[in-house]
Design a protein around this motif. Structure first.
Motif, PDB file in Angstrom:
ATOM      1  N   THR A   1       0.641  -1.352   0.098  1.00 40.93           N
ATOM      2  CA  THR A   1      -0.046   0.036  -0.180  1.00 40.93           C
ATOM      3  C   THR A   1       0.913   1.226   0.146  1.00 40.93           C
ATOM      4  O   THR A   1       0.598   2.207  -0.801  1.00 40.93           O
ATOM      5  N   ALA A   2       1.907   1.313   0.646  1.00 40.71           N
ATOM      6  CA  ALA A   2       2.755   2.395   0.701  1.00 40.71           C
ATOM      7  C   ALA A   2       3.706   2.602  -0.512  1.00 40.71           C
ATOM      8  O   ALA A   2       3.773   3.887  -0.996  1.00 40.71           O
ATOM      9  N   LEU A   3       3.733   1.472  -1.386  1.00 37.70           N
ATOM     10  CA  LEU A   3       4.117   1.847  -2.796  1.00 37.70           C
ATOM     11  C   LEU A   3       3.018   2.192  -3.768  1.00 37.70           C
ATOM     12  O   LEU A   3       3.289   2.229  -4.806  1.00 37.70           O
ATOM     13  N   GLY A   4       1.781   2.139  -3.456  1.00 39.64           N
ATOM     14  CA  GLY A   4       0.735   2.416  -4.248  1.00 39.64           C
ATOM     15  C   GLY A   4      -0.142   1.204  -4.996  1.00 39.64           C
ATOM     16  O   GLY A   4      -0.857   1.349  -6.015  1.00 39.64           O
ATOM     17  N   VAL A   5       0.357   0.258  -4.241  1.00 45.52           N
ATOM     18  CA  VAL A   5      -0.255  -1.239  -4.951  1.00 45.52           C
ATOM     19  C   VAL A   5      -1.496  -1.631  -3.805  1.00 45.52           C
ATOM     20  O   VAL A   5      -1.293  -1.669  -2.689  1.00 45.52           O
ATOM     21  N   SER A   6      -2.352  -2.066  -4.774  1.00 39.13           N
ATOM     22  CA  SER A   6      -3.690  -2.557  -3.872  1.00 39.13           C
ATOM     23  C   SER A   6      -3.503  -3.740  -3.144  1.00 39.13           C
ATOM     24  O   SER A   6      -2.452  -4.521  -3.683  1.00 39.13           O
ATOM     25  N   PRO A   7      -4.174  -4.049  -2.160  1.00 36.77           N
ATOM     26  CA  PRO A   7      -4.079  -5.333  -1.317  1.00 36.77           C
ATOM     27  C   PRO A   7      -3.966  -6.458  -2.395  1.00 36.77           C
ATOM     28  O   PRO A   7      -3.768  -7.665  -2.070  1.00 36.77           O
ATOM     29  N   ALA A   8      -4.904  -6.449  -3.341  1.00 39.53           N
ATOM     30  CA  ALA A   8      -5.305  -7.390  -4.256  1.00 39.53           C
ATOM     31  C   ALA A   8      -4.091  -7.572  -5.186  1.00 39.53           C
ATOM     32  O   ALA A   8      -4.154  -8.534  -6.131  1.00 39.53           O
ATOM     33  N   SER A   9      -3.127  -6.731  -5.079  1.00 41.16           N
ATOM     34  CA  SER A   9      -2.046  -6.612  -6.085  1.00 41.16           C
ATOM     35  C   SER A   9      -2.360  -6.407  -7.612  1.00 41.16           C
ATOM     36  O   SER A   9      -1.632  -7.239  -8.477  1.00 41.16           O
ATOM     37  N   THR A  10      -3.324  -5.686  -7.609  1.00 38.48           N
ATOM     38  CA  THR A  10      -3.797  -5.351  -9.198  1.00 38.48           C
ATOM     39  C   THR A  10      -2.971  -4.087  -9.860  1.00 38.48           C
ATOM     40  O   THR A  10      -3.125  -4.005 -10.829  1.00 38.48           O
TER      41      THR A  10
END
Length: 209
Positions: free
Chosen positions: A142-151
Motif C-alpha cells: 500500500t505504501a508503494l501504491g499497490v492495492s491489497p489484491a496486487s492489481t
C-alpha cells in the motif's frame, strides 16, 4: 498671255498649293503619330524591362532569404536531432549501467541474507527465520501504491475500510516473504526510480539547451 489665262494659272497654282498644304499637314500628322507610337513603345519596353529586372531582383532576394531561413531551420533541426540522439544515448547508457548494478547486487543477495555473525570475530551462523506477516506485506504494498489484491490499482477508501481487523489471521499469518525477496524488490524499485530520474534530468537538460 492674256489676263484671263493668267488668272487661270494663278487659280490652278492656288489650288495646288492648298492641296499640298493639306498633304503636308497629313504627312506631319502621320510622322508625329508614328513618332509618338515609337516613343511610347520605347518607353513601354523600357519600363517593362526595368519592371522585369526589378521583379527578378526581388525574386532573387526572396529566394536568398527563403534559402537562408530554410538552411537555418534545417541546421536547427539537425542540432535538435543531434542533441536528442546524444541525450537518448546517454539515457540508454545510464539504463544499462543501472541494470548491471542491479544484477551485481542480485548476486550478493544470498551472501547477506543466509548467514550472519552475532558479533565480531564470531563464526557465521544461519540467519534466524524472519517472519513478515500478511498485514505487513499489505501495508508495504500500500505504501508503494499497490492495492491489497496486487492489481496495481490505487487503494480506495472502501478497500481500506474492508481490511481485516487487527489481530485476525488475515493480518498476522506469515506472508511467505523473505528478507531476500525484500532486498530484490528494493533493487528493482531502485533501478526503476533511478531510470525515471535519469529520464527527467535528460528532459530538463534538453529544455535548457
Amino acid at each position: 498671255m492674256d489676263l484671263e489665262a493668267a488668272m487661270g494659272v494663278v487659280e490652278a497654282l492656288k489650288w495646288l498649293l492648298d492641296r499640298w498644304q493639306i498633304v503636308l499637314i497629313i504627312a506631319i500628322l502621320v510622322v508625329a503619330y508614328f513618332y509618338g507610337q515609337s516613343q511610347w513603345a520605347e518607353g513601354y519596353n523600357k519600363a517593362q524591362a526595368e519592371g522585369t529586372a526589378a521583379i527578378a531582383v526581388l525574386k532573387k532576394q526572396y529566394s536568398e532569404q527563403a534559402f537562408e531561413v530554410a538552411s537555418k531551420a534545417h541546421s536547427d533541426l539537425l542540432l535538435q536531432v543531434t542533441r536528442a540522439q546524444a541525450a537518448e544515448e546517454s539515457l540508454l547508457g545510464q539504463y544499462t549501467l543501472h541494470a548491471k548494478e542491479v544484477e551485481q547486487l542480485k548476486d550478493r543477495i544470498a551472501h547477506v541474507t543466509i548467514q550472519y555473525k552475532p558479533g565480531p570475530s564470531l563464526a557465521a551462523r544461519p540467519v534466524p527465520h524472519c517472519v513478515f506477516t500478511a498485514g505487513w506485506l499489505r501495508d508495504y504494498n500500500t505504501a508503494l501504491g499497490v492495492s491489497p489484491a496486487s492489481t496495481g490499482a490505487a487503494v480506495t477508501v472502501a478497500e481500506k475500510a474492508a481490511w481485516p481487523t487487527p489481530g485476525t489471521d488475515a493480518e498476522l499469518l506469515e506472508s511467505g516473504v523473505t528478507p531476500a525477496d525484500i532486498l530484490a524488490h528494493a533493487q528493482d524499485y531502485g533501478r526503476w526510480a533511478r531510470n525515471n530520474l535519469a529520464q527527467l534530468n535528460a528532459l530538463l537538460d534538453l529544455q535548457k539547451e
